[in-house]
Design a protein around this motif. Structure first.
Motif, PDB file in Angstrom:
ATOM      1  N   TYR A  98       0.827  -1.216   0.000  1.00  0.00           N
ATOM      2  CA  TYR A  98       0.000   0.000   0.000  1.00  0.00           C
ATOM      3  C   TYR A  98       0.862   1.268   0.000  1.00  0.00           C
ATOM      4  O   TYR A  98       0.531   2.265   0.642  1.00  0.00           O
ATOM      5  N   SER A  99       1.992   1.201  -0.702  1.00  0.00           N
ATOM      6  CA  SER A  99       2.863   2.385  -0.714  1.00  0.00           C
ATOM      7  C   SER A  99       2.307   3.455  -1.657  1.00  0.00           C
ATOM      8  O   SER A  99       1.389   3.193  -2.439  1.00  0.00           O
ATOM      9  N   LEU A 100       2.877   4.641  -1.572  1.00  0.00           N
ATOM     10  CA  LEU A 100       2.562   5.734  -2.500  1.00  0.00           C
ATOM     11  C   LEU A 100       3.894   6.242  -3.066  1.00  0.00           C
ATOM     12  O   LEU A 100       4.947   6.076  -2.442  1.00  0.00           O
ATOM     13  N   PRO A 101       3.835   6.880  -4.243  1.00  0.00           N
ATOM     14  CA  PRO A 101       5.100   7.252  -4.909  1.00  0.00           C
ATOM     15  C   PRO A 101       5.732   8.539  -4.392  1.00  0.00           C
ATOM     16  O   PRO A 101       5.386   9.629  -4.833  1.00  0.00           O
ATOM     17  N   PHE A 102       6.651   8.405  -3.465  1.00  0.00           N
ATOM     18  CA  PHE A 102       7.398   9.571  -2.969  1.00  0.00           C
ATOM     19  C   PHE A 102       8.866   9.415  -3.338  1.00  0.00           C
ATOM     20  O   PHE A 102       9.390   8.295  -3.360  1.00  0.00           O
ATOM     21  N   THR A 103       9.530  10.550  -3.559  1.00  0.00           N
ATOM     22  CA  THR A 103      10.958  10.515  -3.918  1.00  0.00           C
ATOM     23  C   THR A 103      11.725  11.549  -3.098  1.00  0.00           C
ATOM     24  O   THR A 103      11.353  12.728  -3.088  1.00  0.00           O
ATOM     25  N   PRO A 104      12.789  11.116  -2.413  1.00  0.00           N
ATOM     26  CA  PRO A 104      13.646  12.087  -1.712  1.00  0.00           C
ATOM     27  C   PRO A 104      14.701  12.704  -2.644  1.00  0.00           C
ATOM     28  O   PRO A 104      15.268  12.009  -3.488  1.00  0.00           O
ATOM     29  N   TYR A 105      14.942  13.983  -2.439  1.00  0.00           N
ATOM     30  CA  TYR A 105      15.987  14.708  -3.179  1.00  0.00           C
ATOM     31  C   TYR A 105      16.912  15.364  -2.146  1.00  0.00           C
ATOM     32  O   TYR A 105      16.429  15.976  -1.193  1.00  0.00           O
ATOM     33  N   ARG A 106      18.205  15.240  -2.404  1.00  0.00           N
ATOM     34  CA  ARG A 106      19.178  15.771  -1.441  1.00  0.00           C
ATOM     35  C   ARG A 106      19.545  17.222  -1.773  1.00  0.00           C
ATOM     36  O   ARG A 106      19.680  17.574  -2.944  1.00  0.00           O
ATOM     37  N   ARG A 107      19.718  18.018  -0.739  1.00  0.00           N
ATOM     38  CA  ARG A 107      20.148  19.427  -0.913  1.00  0.00           C
ATOM     39  C   ARG A 107      21.213  19.758   0.122  1.00  0.00           C
ATOM     40  O   ARG A 107      21.130  19.331   1.266  1.00  0.00           O
ATOM     41  N   HIS A 108      22.202  20.557  -0.298  1.00  0.00           N
ATOM     42  CA  HIS A 108      23.297  20.953   0.594  1.00  0.00           C
ATOM     43  C   HIS A 108      23.116  22.374   1.135  1.00  0.00           C
ATOM     44  O   HIS A 108      22.560  23.246   0.444  1.00  0.00           O
TER      45      HIS A 108
END
Ligand SMILES: Cc1cc2nc3c(=O)[nH]c(=O)nc-3n(C[C@H](O)[C@H](O)[C@H](O)COP(=O)(O)OP(=O)(O)OC[C@H]3O[C@@H](n4cnc5c(N)ncnc54)[C@H](O)[C@@H]3O)c2cc1C
Length: 369
Positions: free
Chosen positions: A212-222
């Motif tokens: 039952y997941s949903l589509p999330f995406t992590p993005y890295r920032r400095h």
């Protein structure tokens, strides 16, 4: 008692604000699970702490403005001191980005951004390189006291009976007959009638959610902070140069800066600091603040901003499983918007729906269509 238990996975700002508003609505069996040994050490403790209400997406803009009201006038007992240092925020543009800035101002009339020339910026920050033409200005925006805000939510929830389990890792969702039954954790199975997914970048690990997941995406920032600099006035405003992907603000006698990098990562890569990204920030800084080009870096770090594909927050009940709720994908505005995010989440969990005008646009079902 266990039947009424609400388990919140993750004790960052999303989990803490949700717990706070749940307890204010009478929930007395709220449990926050945190995999780390301290709470709030991930994105919530690794951001730029900017209260910026001038956000292009109208729905998030609305949440930001309403949340700013909360931060400027917090409830009695929420904190000992002010939560915002209103140094002001300028979204500044060179000539070629002025139409973009104007369009944003026109698209967000309720935000009432003050349109100004770049003159006041150069008066305040004389060492800034020439080239900026116009700006939108929000005088009440500025720098957030993240520690006070986070503790206000967390302590406020715990005072009303919420429990925080540190070093307790969520390992899987248990579902039976279309209803949530509880969660598997590093401390064993925990029964619950409601489970709130608020685990930041780790929400992208689909295997945790039993199909039952949903589509999330992590993005890295400095981000980096320079050593103290005599040229820097601690009352300088926040400057965000649109189109150039560069922002800076005073911090600890020096400047906090970001080059607005956004690299897709898996959660375990979220703390890696890449020298190339720091050099990118340094290049932008030497262009816009040439007299500081020899400034030394006192501290540099990275963190994750997590998004749904449409970059709108996801708050509310999962239509597939009774008892599963999401408070996720808060991207780059999770601290700013936390008061209203927590309110919408708690209304949806306790009353089955939130009457907030932005709530339907943030409901999880949109991600399944
Ligand atoms: C560089 C940078 C700058 C930013 N600047 C700003 C800004 O100026 N203003 C602003 O408003 N926002 C800013 N943001 C965004 C803001 O930091 C985030 O939107 C917000 O912190 C997200 O909060 P969260 O609670 O969803 O995630 P997190 O704070 O990451 O919390 C999630 C928690 O869940 C825990 N967890 C994860 N997996 C599990 C598991 N399996 N079991 C138990 N616990 C688990 C984690 O350990 C963590 O504590 C910035 C972000 C970054 C990276």
């Amino acid at each position: 008692m266990v039947k009424d238990r609400i388990i919140i996975i993750g004790s960052g700002i999303a989990g803490a604000a949700t717990a706070y508003f749940l307890t204010r609505r009478g929930a007395r069996n709220v449990v926050l699970l945190e995999k780390d040994k301290i709470a709030g050490a991930q994105s919530t403790g690794r951001n730029a702490a900017i209260l910026r209400t001038m956000i292009p997406e109208p729905e998030i803009n609305r949440l930001a403005r309403e949340s700013a009201d909360f931060y400027h006038n917090p409830p009695e007992g929420f904190s000992d001191g002010p939560l915002v240092d209103s140094v002001g925020v300028y979204l500044a543009a060179k000539t070629e980005y002025t139409p973009t800035l104007n369009k944003w101002c026109d698209d967000n009339p309720e935000a009432k951004p003050e349109r100004v020339s770049s003159k006041p910026i150069y008066e305040k920050i004389p060492i800034l390189a020439p080239g900026l033409e116009t700006a939108a200005y929000a005088a009440d925006d500025g720098v957030l006291d993240i520690h006070a805000i986070f503790q206000g939510f967390l302590r406020g929830a715990c005072r009303e009976g919420a429990k925080l389990h540190l070093n307790c890792e969520f390992r899987g969702l248990e579902v039976a007959d279309g209803c949530v039954r509880g969660v598997d954790t590093s401390d064993g199975f925990m029964e619950a009638s409601k489970v709130v997914a608020a685990n930041g970048a780790w929400i992208s690990i689909s295997s945790l959610f039993n199909g039952y997941s949903l589509p999330f995406t992590p993005y890295r920032r400095h981000l980096l902070v320079t050593e103290p600099l005599p040229e820097v006035n601690p009352r300088w405003p926040v400057i965000w140069i649109i189109g150039e992907e560069f922002y800076f603000r005073p911090e600890s006698g020096g400047l906090l800066m970001s080059g607005c990098d956004s690299v897709k990562v898996s959660p375990e890569q979220g703390e890696i600091v890449e020298q190339a990204q720091l050099e990118r920030i340094a290049r932008k800084a030497s262009f816009w603040l040439p007299s500081l080009s020899v400034a030394k870096v006192a501290k540099a770090w990275s963190g994750m901003r997590t998004f749904a594909p449409d970059e709108i927050f996801t708050i509310g009940a999962d239509p597939r499983v009774q008892g599963l709720h999401w408070v996720a994908g808060l991207g780059g505005h999770g601290i700013t918007c936390a008061p209203v995010v927590g309110t919408i989440a708690a209304d949806s969990i306790i009353y089955g729906k939130s009457n907030h005008p932005a709530a339907s646009g943030m409901a999880p079902d949109r991600l399944l269509r």
